[in-house]
Write a protein that holds these residues in place. Structure first.
Motif, mmCIF file in Angstrom:
data_model
loop_
_atom_site.group_PDB
_atom_site.id
_atom_site.type_symbol
_atom_site.label_atom_id
_atom_site.label_comp_id
_atom_site.label_asym_id
_atom_site.label_seq_id
_atom_site.Cartn_x
_atom_site.Cartn_y
_atom_site.Cartn_z
ATOM 1 N N MET A 1 9.214 -17.113 -5.838
ATOM 2 C CA MET A 1 9.883 -16.387 -4.761
ATOM 3 C C MET A 1 10.097 -14.911 -5.098
ATOM 4 N N PRO A 2 10.416 -14.541 -6.352
ATOM 5 C CA PRO A 2 10.508 -13.104 -6.646
ATOM 6 C C PRO A 2 9.234 -12.332 -6.305
ATOM 7 N N MET A 3 8.070 -12.928 -6.516
ATOM 8 C CA MET A 3 6.819 -12.272 -6.143
ATOM 9 C C MET A 3 6.779 -12.013 -4.640
ATOM 10 N N VAL A 4 7.218 -12.980 -3.867
ATOM 11 C CA VAL A 4 7.207 -12.854 -2.407
ATOM 12 C C VAL A 4 8.171 -11.763 -1.958
ATOM 13 N N PHE A 5 9.360 -11.713 -2.569
ATOM 14 C CA PHE A 5 10.361 -10.734 -2.147
ATOM 15 C C PHE A 5 9.933 -9.304 -2.478
ATOM 16 N N VAL A 6 9.358 -9.099 -3.661
ATOM 17 C CA VAL A 6 8.886 -7.758 -4.015
ATOM 18 C C VAL A 6 7.776 -7.329 -3.056
ATOM 19 N N ALA A 7 6.854 -8.237 -2.779
ATOM 20 C CA ALA A 7 5.771 -7.925 -1.849
ATOM 21 C C ALA A 7 6.310 -7.636 -0.451
ATOM 22 N N ALA A 8 7.329 -8.393 -0.028
ATOM 23 C CA ALA A 8 7.932 -8.155 1.291
ATOM 24 C C ALA A 8 8.587 -6.778 1.348
ATOM 25 N N GLY A 9 9.247 -6.388 0.271
ATOM 26 C CA GLY A 9 9.852 -5.065 0.232
ATOM 27 C C GLY A 9 8.820 -3.960 0.301
ATOM 28 N N MET A 10 7.737 -4.114 -0.438
ATOM 29 C CA MET A 10 6.664 -3.120 -0.402
ATOM 30 C C MET A 10 6.069 -3.008 0.991
ATOM 31 N N LEU A 11 5.860 -4.151 1.638
ATOM 32 C CA LEU A 11 5.274 -4.154 2.974
ATOM 33 C C LEU A 11 6.219 -3.528 3.998
ATOM 34 N N ALA A 12 7.495 -3.904 3.939
ATOM 35 C CA ALA A 12 8.456 -3.412 4.932
ATOM 36 C C ALA A 12 8.631 -1.904 4.835
ATOM 37 N N PHE A 13 8.779 -1.391 3.624
ATOM 38 C CA PHE A 13 9.030 0.041 3.463
ATOM 39 C C PHE A 13 7.755 0.865 3.647
ATOM 40 N N SER A 14 6.610 0.204 3.581
ATOM 41 C CA SER A 14 5.360 0.906 3.871
ATOM 42 C C SER A 14 5.114 1.008 5.365
ATOM 43 N N LEU A 15 5.461 -0.049 6.115
ATOM 44 C CA LEU A 15 5.161 -0.100 7.539
ATOM 45 C C LEU A 15 6.254 0.510 8.400
ATOM 46 N N VAL A 16 7.473 0.627 7.867
ATOM 47 C CA VAL A 16 8.595 1.160 8.653
ATOM 48 C C VAL A 16 9.084 2.438 7.978
ATOM 49 N N PRO A 17 8.524 3.567 8.314
ATOM 50 C CA PRO A 17 8.884 4.822 7.622
ATOM 51 C C PRO A 17 10.315 5.267 7.850
ATOM 52 N N ASP A 18 10.984 4.762 8.898
ATOM 53 C CA ASP A 18 12.352 5.190 9.182
ATOM 54 C C ASP A 18 13.388 4.521 8.278
ATOM 55 N N LEU A 19 12.968 3.526 7.498
ATOM 56 C CA LEU A 19 13.905 2.902 6.562
ATOM 57 C C LEU A 19 14.325 3.927 5.512
ATOM 58 N N PRO A 20 15.589 3.903 5.083
ATOM 59 C CA PRO A 20 16.049 4.874 4.075
ATOM 60 C C PRO A 20 15.306 4.689 2.759
ATOM 61 N N ASP A 21 15.139 5.784 2.021
ATOM 62 C CA ASP A 21 14.396 5.761 0.771
ATOM 63 C C ASP A 21 15.240 5.106 -0.318
ATOM 64 N N PRO A 22 14.794 3.970 -0.873
ATOM 65 C CA PRO A 22 15.578 3.295 -1.919
ATOM 66 C C PRO A 22 15.311 3.882 -3.302
ATOM 67 N N ASP A 23 15.457 5.191 -3.430
ATOM 68 C CA ASP A 23 15.216 5.864 -4.700
ATOM 69 C C ASP A 23 16.352 5.541 -5.667
#
Length: 403
Positions: free
Chosen positions: A6-28
């Protein structure tokens, strides 16, 4: 049955979400250092409570011998080796190299659930050696990495000259903070154990009410008291959980507490991993170099397996168990916490690179250990069952059969 965690899935989901939705705040993690620090902090301490409550084996010199070997040999040797590599091969300063080594040395109780003890049981011999050792090691080495982190912070502020920091570091950061964490954990765990199971008034005997959220109260009580006394809260939480577990091992309330903590831990883990994936999508790895990748692979595939194998040889583990324990040194949220903590306290001009390398180690661990955990642990269980049947043992003997 699928070698995907599941950690693999969650990291991939985060990468996908923040790549496709540019208005999300930058999690720097640098700009949002406070959020990164406290989110990872809470995630780790909740997981430490869960790890301590899950362990069924009483604490002892012989019964925990594999754990003591990993803590006393594997961890400090790993820190030395990674510090040398970071300083010599990556060109990091001594303080930064030591911080990186301290952050990636401890194994993680958050992301290693697939190779750890799953839940409390009445039988103290219910835990097989591999899962027990990985769980108990992860519960303790998160706190034991703190003295090395403080050493890195001190070097970053006053320099490497021992006269400027070693005396205070030994007295305060090593002896005082460790002792306070241990004593607070024992004291709070003893008090809560009495309150849970032995209170004269049934109104105060909390085990009879079966409320799982009390586990969070116990977690923050032990952590808060230790931190107020300038001790290591990570050690206090894990010791508190083990002490509560020892107060009454057969009571079903342990399962209630553990189940609640496990659910909270999973929720927090989802948030941390999605944000980690988002940080990667937004450029956390933009300046990663090939030597950094080599270091991450070396930590997971060479440093931990070799030092773990040597520490456990000779020992009571069989060769297959020894290999599994040595290989599954999962790195995770604890590594991110130590980077966030040290960067907030010390002077590390290469903080962005330290964040990137530590996150890379975590991602490499998530992928490699995530792919390997299911088939390897299933094969180890089959081998242990076959060996127990060959010796004429019953189902109760399977966990204690060395392979």
């Amino acid at each position: 049955r699928v070698p995907i965690s599941m950690p693999m899935v969650f990291v991939a989901a985060g990468m996908l979400a923040f790549s496709l939705v540019p208005d999300l705040p930058d999690p720097d993690p640098i700009e949002s250092g406070g959020v990164a620090l406290h989110l990872t902090e809470v995630c780790v301490i909740v997981s430490l409570m869960g790890a301590g409550l899950a362990l069924n084996r009483p604490v002892g010199r012989q019964s925990w011998s594999s754990t003591w070997r990993l803590l006393g040999i594997t961890m400090p040797v790993s820190i030395v080796l990674v510090t040398i590599i970071g300083w010599g091969a990556l060109g990091l300063g001594i303080a930064s190299a030591l911080l990186l080594a301290s952050a990636v040395a401890p194994t993680d109780p958050v992301l290693a659930t697939e190779v750890q003890v799953s839940k409390p049981a009445d039988n103290p011999d219910a835990d097989d050696e591999a899962r027990f050792t990985l769980t108990s090691e992860a519960g303790l080495n998160d706190g034991l990495a703190f003295p090395f982190t403080y050493a890195a912070i001190a070097i970053s502020l006053v320099g490497i000259a021992p006269s400027g920091w070693v005396g205070e570091w030994l007295l305060v950061d090593v002896l005082w903070r460790s002792a306070v964490g241990l004593l607070v954990g024992l004291g709070s765990g003893w008090l809560l154990g009495k309150l849970f199971f032995s209170a004269k008034s049934e109104r105060f005997r909390l085990a009879e009410h079966a409320e799982g959220f009390v586990a969070l109260a116990a977690t923050f009580l032990a952590y808060g008291l230790a931190e107020l006394a300038e001790g290591y809260g990570f050690i206090a939480v894990f010791v508190c959980a083990c002490t509560i577990r020892a107060a009454e091992r057969a009571h079903g309330y342990h399962a209630v507490l553990h189940s609640f903590v496990e659910q909270v831990e999973r929720l927090l883990t989802v948030v941390v991993l999605i944000l980690l994936g988002g940080a990667i999508a937004r450029g956390l790895f933009a300046d990663i170099r090939w030597p950094d990748v080599a270091l991450a692979l070396a930590v997971i595939l060479l440093v931990r397996p070799i030092t773990g194998w040597l520490a456990l040889t000779p020992g009571k583990t069989g060769p297959r168990e020894r290999g599994v324990i040595a290989f599954f040194g999962v790195r995770g949220v604890g590594s991110l916490f130590y980077i966030a903590y040290a960067v907030s306290k010390g002077d590390f001009p290469d903080a962005e690179r330290l964040w990137a390398i530590a996150a890379l180690v975590v991602v490499v661990s998530i992928v490699i250990h995530g792919l390997a955990a299911t088939p390897i642990m299933a094969r180890l269980d089959r081998k242990r069952r076959w060996e127990s049947d060959r010796r004429g043992g019953d189902d109760a003997d399977v966990a204690t059969t060395p392979v």
